[in-house]
Design a protein around this motif. Structure first.
Motif, PDB file in Angstrom:
ATOM      1  N   UNK A  51       0.821  -1.206   0.000  1.00  0.00           N
ATOM      2  CA  UNK A  51       0.000   0.000   0.000  1.00  0.00           C
ATOM      3  C   UNK A  51       0.860   1.263   0.000  1.00  0.00           C
ATOM      4  N   UNK A  52       0.449   2.233  -0.806  1.00  0.00           N
ATOM      5  CA  UNK A  52       0.960   3.607  -0.672  1.00  0.00           C
ATOM      6  C   UNK A  52      -0.018   4.368   0.217  1.00  0.00           C
ATOM      7  N   UNK A  53       0.484   4.845   1.345  1.00  0.00           N
ATOM      8  CA  UNK A  53      -0.384   5.591   2.259  1.00  0.00           C
ATOM      9  C   UNK A  53      -0.139   7.077   2.060  1.00  0.00           C
ATOM     10  N   UNK A  54      -1.189   7.809   1.706  1.00  0.00           N
ATOM     11  CA  UNK A  54      -1.060   9.252   1.512  1.00  0.00           C
ATOM     12  C   UNK A  54      -1.623   9.961   2.740  1.00  0.00           C
ATOM     13  N   UNK A  55      -0.760  10.576   3.525  1.00  0.00           N
ATOM     14  CA  UNK A  55      -1.224  11.302   4.708  1.00  0.00           C
ATOM     15  C   UNK A  55      -0.756  10.642   5.988  1.00  0.00           C
ATOM     16  N   UNK A  56      -0.438  11.477   6.973  1.00  0.00           N
ATOM     17  CA  UNK A  56       0.116  10.982   8.228  1.00  0.00           C
ATOM     18  C   UNK A  56      -0.651  11.534   9.436  1.00  0.00           C
ATOM     19  N   UNK A  57      -1.898  11.907   9.200  1.00  0.00           N
ATOM     20  CA  UNK A  57      -2.712  12.420  10.311  1.00  0.00           C
ATOM     21  C   UNK A  57      -3.291  11.275  11.138  1.00  0.00           C
ATOM     22  N   UNK A  58      -4.238  11.636  11.988  1.00  0.00           N
ATOM     23  CA  UNK A  58      -4.861  10.653  12.870  1.00  0.00           C
ATOM     24  C   UNK A  58      -5.450   9.498  12.083  1.00  0.00           C
ATOM     25  N   UNK A  59      -6.066   9.804  10.934  1.00  0.00           N
ATOM     26  CA  UNK A  59      -6.729   8.741  10.176  1.00  0.00           C
ATOM     27  C   UNK A  59      -5.690   7.809   9.539  1.00  0.00           C
ATOM     28  N   UNK A  60      -4.541   8.385   9.141  1.00  0.00           N
ATOM     29  CA  UNK A  60      -3.455   7.547   8.627  1.00  0.00           C
ATOM     30  C   UNK A  60      -2.959   6.585   9.698  1.00  0.00           C
ATOM     31  N   UNK A  61      -2.867   7.081  10.903  1.00  0.00           N
ATOM     32  CA  UNK A  61      -2.481   6.201  12.013  1.00  0.00           C
ATOM     33  C   UNK A  61      -3.496   5.072  12.208  1.00  0.00           C
ATOM     34  N   UNK A  62      -4.772   5.428  12.218  1.00  0.00           N
ATOM     35  CA  UNK A  62      -5.805   4.395  12.391  1.00  0.00           C
ATOM     36  C   UNK A  62      -5.703   3.344  11.279  1.00  0.00           C
ATOM     37  N   UNK A  63      -5.582   3.813  10.043  1.00  0.00           N
ATOM     38  CA  UNK A  63      -5.546   2.881   8.917  1.00  0.00           C
ATOM     39  C   UNK A  63      -4.328   1.947   9.030  1.00  0.00           C
ATOM     40  N   UNK A  64      -3.173   2.526   9.304  1.00  0.00           N
ATOM     41  CA  UNK A  64      -1.963   1.705   9.334  1.00  0.00           C
ATOM     42  C   UNK A  64      -1.959   0.776  10.538  1.00  0.00           C
ATOM     43  N   UNK A 120      -2.034  -0.704  -4.338  1.00  0.00           N
ATOM     44  CA  UNK A 120      -3.203  -0.030  -3.766  1.00  0.00           C
ATOM     45  C   UNK A 120      -2.738   1.289  -3.159  1.00  0.00           C
ATOM     46  N   UNK A 121      -3.530   2.355  -3.388  1.00  0.00           N
ATOM     47  CA  UNK A 121      -3.209   3.647  -2.790  1.00  0.00           C
ATOM     48  C   UNK A 121      -4.365   4.071  -1.883  1.00  0.00           C
ATOM     49  N   UNK A 140      -3.936   8.676  -8.890  1.00  0.00           N
ATOM     50  CA  UNK A 140      -3.976   7.212  -8.717  1.00  0.00           C
ATOM     51  C   UNK A 140      -4.642   6.566  -9.920  1.00  0.00           C
ATOM     52  N   UNK A 141      -5.725   7.162 -10.362  1.00  0.00           N
ATOM     53  CA  UNK A 141      -6.425   6.605 -11.518  1.00  0.00           C
ATOM     54  C   UNK A 141      -5.482   6.585 -12.724  1.00  0.00           C
ATOM     55  N   UNK A 142      -4.747   7.670 -12.910  1.00  0.00           N
ATOM     56  CA  UNK A 142      -3.793   7.735 -14.021  1.00  0.00           C
ATOM     57  C   UNK A 142      -2.718   6.664 -13.883  1.00  0.00           C
ATOM     58  N   UNK A 143      -2.376   6.335 -12.645  1.00  0.00           N
ATOM     59  CA  UNK A 143      -1.363   5.309 -12.416  1.00  0.00           C
ATOM     60  C   UNK A 143      -1.940   3.909 -12.552  1.00  0.00           C
ATOM     61  N   UNK A 144      -3.260   3.821 -12.700  1.00  0.00           N
ATOM     62  CA  UNK A 144      -3.888   2.517 -12.925  1.00  0.00           C
ATOM     63  C   UNK A 144      -3.942   1.625 -11.689  1.00  0.00           C
ATOM     64  N   UNK A 145      -3.920   2.229 -10.537  1.00  0.00           N
ATOM     65  CA  UNK A 145      -3.956   1.432  -9.314  1.00  0.00           C
ATOM     66  C   UNK A 145      -5.324   1.520  -8.627  1.00  0.00           C
ATOM     67  N   UNK A 146      -5.540   0.571  -7.733  1.00  0.00           N
ATOM     68  CA  UNK A 146      -6.750   0.633  -6.907  1.00  0.00           C
ATOM     69  C   UNK A 146      -6.635   1.810  -5.956  1.00  0.00           C
ATOM     70  N   UNK A 147      -7.752   2.544  -5.780  1.00  0.00           N
ATOM     71  CA  UNK A 147      -7.719   3.701  -4.894  1.00  0.00           C
ATOM     72  C   UNK A 147      -8.804   3.561  -3.824  1.00  0.00           C
ATOM     73  N   UNK A 148      -8.373   3.747  -2.584  1.00  0.00           N
ATOM     74  CA  UNK A 148      -9.295   3.728  -1.446  1.00  0.00           C
ATOM     75  C   UNK A 148      -9.259   5.118  -0.834  1.00  0.00           C
ATOM     76  N   UNK A 149     -10.416   5.793  -0.816  1.00  0.00           N
ATOM     77  CA  UNK A 149     -10.422   7.193  -0.373  1.00  0.00           C
ATOM     78  C   UNK A 149     -11.220   7.357   0.900  1.00  0.00           C
ATOM     79  N   UNK A 150     -10.636   8.095   1.828  1.00  0.00           N
ATOM     80  CA  UNK A 150     -11.301   8.343   3.107  1.00  0.00           C
ATOM     81  C   UNK A 150     -12.545   9.197   2.914  1.00  0.00           C
ATOM     82  N   UNK A 151     -13.354   9.274   3.944  1.00  0.00           N
ATOM     83  CA  UNK A 151     -14.605  10.020   3.909  1.00  0.00           C
ATOM     84  C   UNK A 151     -14.345  11.468   4.252  1.00  0.00           C
TER      85      UNK A 151
END
Lengths: 396, 396, 396, 396
Positions: C6-19, C69-70, C86-97
């Motif tokens: 996974x490429x994780x974009x962002x290091x805030x609270x939600x990035x911590x939860x996800x990782x 996956x990004x 991400x779409x241009x890179x042709x990868x799966x994208x999961x976007x936070x709310x």
């Protein structure tokens, strides 16, 4: 529509609770005179509750010509003397819990009341909480089958008054203060005719620098096979924990009387001097009760007592019940010393109760241990062959 | 120690609740005569509650020479006539909820009582539950700061009596039956001097084949900025759901009056004819309440009413409060039709209430939006620059 | 047994939860590279979660040769750019709310993903809590009949990060932060094929000195007649209040995700540096949750997302769902301005849903409004005569 | 990122739970081969969980060349043989609870594992529930001071499989089945280095026609003075009651793992074939849990076990812990026979724990028994004169 005129003996917290109940709402019974050893406390109490007279003379209060009922709301070591004087005066006597400091003392109080032929009511409020009354009625109606086990728990951080901490004046520690409630709650659920046979009790003094127990746990075995269990503590943190649990062969009852009753409040504190009552903290999550004198059973208790007097019948909680409770507490203290099951020594008036029974179901000659309904509607049986002792399961 | 003698008009469920409350426990007030259209129902009620007389003549009941208080426990469409007759008789009148079917009807009832100079009490029991009274007092003492939002919810599977379902007799559906409670609970929490400005309401008839709403949700905007919210339903499954939630700038209150009050019972059923009350089922997990007439506010309500009469003061809930409630319900029905916020049309007697205010804290010229305490004891501030509108955070 | 890198974009609270979720327990998926604007935060995050690389170059992270996956865990105003890359890179994208700040923005993100033919997952964690998943399944299995009403509530004292408070960066206030969760929870319960028709919303800024709403309440009407209701607030006191209630024609569901989950702790404080998490106070009664990443739905959410990628199917929550949520939020903001019901503007893909129906039972030509079982086993019917509109009751 | 390949011995309910946990979510560990005595059950299990092989040969499963971990999920009487074979094979062995039927048997299993030098993990799931783990951590951090008392309760209507009911195969009744959980929960809260000294236990067979106990209550005294209390039953009605309570000198913890976890559902039943799981009834009020394998501790338990193997450390729950539990259960059975406190016979490895202490506060030479904050901010002290033993109170 005439009410009773009451001599109130004692001006402590319990006297406040009792008078608050009697004078609260639209009651027709009133305190006519209050007794206190201290003129100042008597006068303050008199004014607080709008009572005509206060006195420092116990006999004057008891023999007051206009009262017909005397409420003993004094420290434990003063109960016997007061009850004796009321009996001699020929009035109805209502005595706060515990009846005596020992079963021997309680028995003497029972004797004096019975010999005098006066009404004796045991003020065991927690057997009268509206939840408890309804739960006892449900048990009697068969809602949970035969009662197998009752847990009654009463714990808080310790009493408010100095004399409570002195075992010489009270007869003990947390058991004598709180265990008396639990024991009588247990008896109401297992049935008052169900004889308490013996008791195993563990006590310890873990936190407070006192001579008596600040924690105790006990098991009480009844004739039917039911077990009562009480946990009392003066070291609980978080408020007052007052819960009962009843298990039966066909059901379960859980009662929570204080800390979780459907009233929850968070306050950040620092507001306009707001202080929450009966809580360890004045901020954060607090759990008040609605109407304390109703929730703790005082309203229904006095209604039963005064109606019983009017109707010439026994109240739900009698002096004899107080004696039984003291006898069980005596056994608890003995057991805590010996580390063994100790018999409850008691002149039993309650008859006999048969053993909890359950006639096992049978399936093709085998005993059905358990029957479960499967999602597809079939039943899974767990079966025992009594000849071999072997177990098997079968879907039917 | 003298109580009041009451003429009770009506023998339905609410008449039973009222009389049970008055005659319950040790009350000094008694029903002297009961009126019912039906001789049989009147006589049965008379015997059930040990009342000296019943009558089928409304005037006879109201003008009974020995009563000084008349309780109107009749269906909604009969309130106005009865109140008029009581006012003419010069007696105190206590009228069940809702006061009228419309604000116009309620206003006429207020007028007739005020012109006659008799005592008028609005029997809004749910504003008197012990939990509610204590919660209102806590709010007044500043425990939760300024109230910003109140949710009051009352839902069950539908009324027990046929006439309740007929909007021609009642004035509406679930709003007129249940919403009146919720509205007055909301008003007690936001403050009765806090003017209700306008209302947005959604209604629907989802389950029952009736002409009126069996579900409704409404928002009420008050002058302070506080919002009241009610949810009422005749289609709820699981018993009676009676909950209130209050949010304030410094705290929160949650009240649960019925389904989760610390009394939980499981019964496998099939026992000795046991049937649980007020539950949809007679087996499985049941959630009884302790003393229903106390928990639902009847005890405290009548105490307040009779004391107010004795003391010559207004009760907590007056006929004017009943008018306000009807005015808000009228606005709800209009809003449900127009789909728009509708003003509450009302001759306002309550004064003005300032907007909820919170003077922002400042830190080095910036506005402090939020202050959090970190585990190491330092504070994290979220700051706003009012000039640029930019936000930043800083640990101090 | 191969996992995803996974490429994780962002290091805030939600990035911590996800990782924390991905690397927690025994998961086979790992974050391979993390992107942060700030080298220091990126490096700290890399070390905290044992990630091979961090970068300050968004493209480098997205186009990392070893990831497939990004995850977009960036502030709202950066979602669209990231998703496009991400779409241009042709990868799966999961976007936070929330997916976008507006429906228009969200629709463009949906378009770019659909045109590129890549997997798009909408990270709506609260629709994946174990309780919610089981409750949704129960509703689908008919446990509560037709859903008539859903309340979803999410309130707390306000976000932890500065950018959340800036409506220019987020698209709004409490609605955009919290309402997006509630709306999608409501949709899962009423059925995703149940078209949201229109919306009525009230917003206010009561406590915090900000330009956007810190409180909002909205009603959403669906095609079936069901009503969704959300309450969001940044001014709640007492912790995080996360509750859902669902009413159906045959049942009821209540979910409490945070403050009352069976974990209750009282601490007198002042102990060895103990600080409770996620609570407003560090002493008194606290209500922790067990495993936060599980209870809040993160575990089941990522399982669904990665399995859906592996199986070539859509996840439970798609980019289209994100668009629907944004469209409803847009309608809420419009309604808060106009004070009127506002239509949800949406290219609907969900089909049609019939009106909630209940064919009334009949008894001797009359409509049965309600059937109650009496204690003696007989049934009491409330009946309506459709010709006259009159109601009556009968015991059968 | 490599996981472990597992030989699963046994295909009963617990084998399903274990495999569900391992294969659930995104785990990297997999069952490679499953053993069952019955070819049909082995094959069904293999297919149900997508496992490459099943076998009816215990040695073949244990010695499978591709597995490095063996999980013993067999009935109690087969544990010792299986553990011996795994130790001989030099693989890590994880054994379900209870370790042995007696302490003697458990000690032999500990010996064989220690002599072989293989990893031994005791699969005590209920010590790993997310709530329990967090509560244990809070206790260690001093949140509630010194632990004085722990109650652990596990009761339900009885096991699902026939062999559970046969004490010859299991080693006993409800104690051996459920008490083992409670004992280890208690030990985690009082501290594993806190030596269990002696035990008092009451057992009875009240409902089921079996030779072993279907109800038991026990007290365990620890070196520090703390008391553990367990209540186990196969006759509880209402579902599965799984609760723990911890009292400390400065706080309290209450955990509810099953029947009240924030998920409440009422269903009128009769719907589209809906059947609720783990409930005694399929209608009325039901209380599901969210994710059972997470809530019951299986997820965190296996994470700890596999990480411990990877890191070459001991897991939280070891074979030695299993021996301690068996030794306490042996003492319980002895006590139930003798009616006396029975010592726990044990080769103790845990060191010593000092007595719970609280150095009393002093005020002007007197011992402060209790300090209460009055509404006006003053403090009320209850004081003891150590010379005379007298108590007094003073406001300061």
């Amino acid at each position: 529509m005439d009410g009773h005129a009451v001599s109130m003996l004692g001006t402590g917290l319990i006297g406040d609770f009792y008078t608050n109940t009697l004078h609260g709402q639209r009651g027709r019974d009133r305190v006519r005179v209050v007794y206190s050893r201290s003129p100042a406390r008597g006068e303050a109490f008199r004014q607080r509750w709008d009572i005509p007279e206060s006195t420092t003379d116990l006999r004057v209060a008891i023999e007051h010509p206009e009262t017909d009922v005397v409420i003993v709301a004094l420290p434990n070591f003063l109960h016997e003397e007061a009850v004796g004087l009321v009996a001699a005066a020929g009035k109805a006597v209502l005595c706060t819990k515990p009846l005596g400091r020992t079963a021997e003392e309680a028995r003497r109080m029972l004797d004096v009341v019975e010999r005098a032929g006066v009404f004796g009511g045991y003020l065991e409020d927690l057997c009268y909480t509206p939840k408890t009354l309804k739960a006892i009625a449900a048990v009697r109606d068969g809602a949970i089958g035969d009662v197998t086990w009752v847990r009654s728990r009463e714990t808080h951080p310790g009493p408010h008054s100095a004399w409570f901490w002195d075992g010489r004046l009270t007869g003990g520690g947390a058991i004598i203060d709180l265990g008396c409630h639990c024991i009588e709650i247990v008896r109401n659920f297992v049935g008052k005719g169900n004889r308490p046979l013996d008791v195993m009790c563990h006590t310890d003094t873990l936190v407070h620098p006192i001579a008596d127990e600040d924690n105790a746990i006990a098991l009480i075995r009844f004739e039917s096979g039911a077990v009562g269990q009480f946990e009392v503590s003066w070291t609980f943190r978080g408020g007052m924990d007052l819960r009962d649990e009843v298990a039966g062969t066909h059901g379960t009852i859980w009662l929570n009387h204080f800390l979780r009753t459907g009233f929850e409040m968070f306050t950040a504190g620092g507001g306009a001097g707001y202080v929450a009552e009966k809580a360890e903290t004045s901020a954060g999550w607090l759990f008040p009760v609605g109407d304390e004198v109703s929730e703790l059973g005082y309203v229904d208790m006095f209604s039963d007592m005064f109606r019983a007097i009017d109707e010439g019948r026994s109240p739900q909680e009698t002096f004899y019940d107080g004696v039984v409770v003291n006898a069980i507490m005596d056994a608890c203290y003995r057991s805590a010393q010996t580390g063994a099951w100790e018999p409850v020594e008691l002149e039993w008036r309650g008859g006999t109760t048969p053993r909890i029974t359950s006639e096992p179901e049978r399936h093709e000659g085998l005993v059905v241990i358990k029957r479960e309904v499967l999602p597809d509607g079939r039943h899974k049986l767990i079966l025992k062959d009594e000849a071999t002792g072997d177990f098997s399961d079968r879907v039917v």
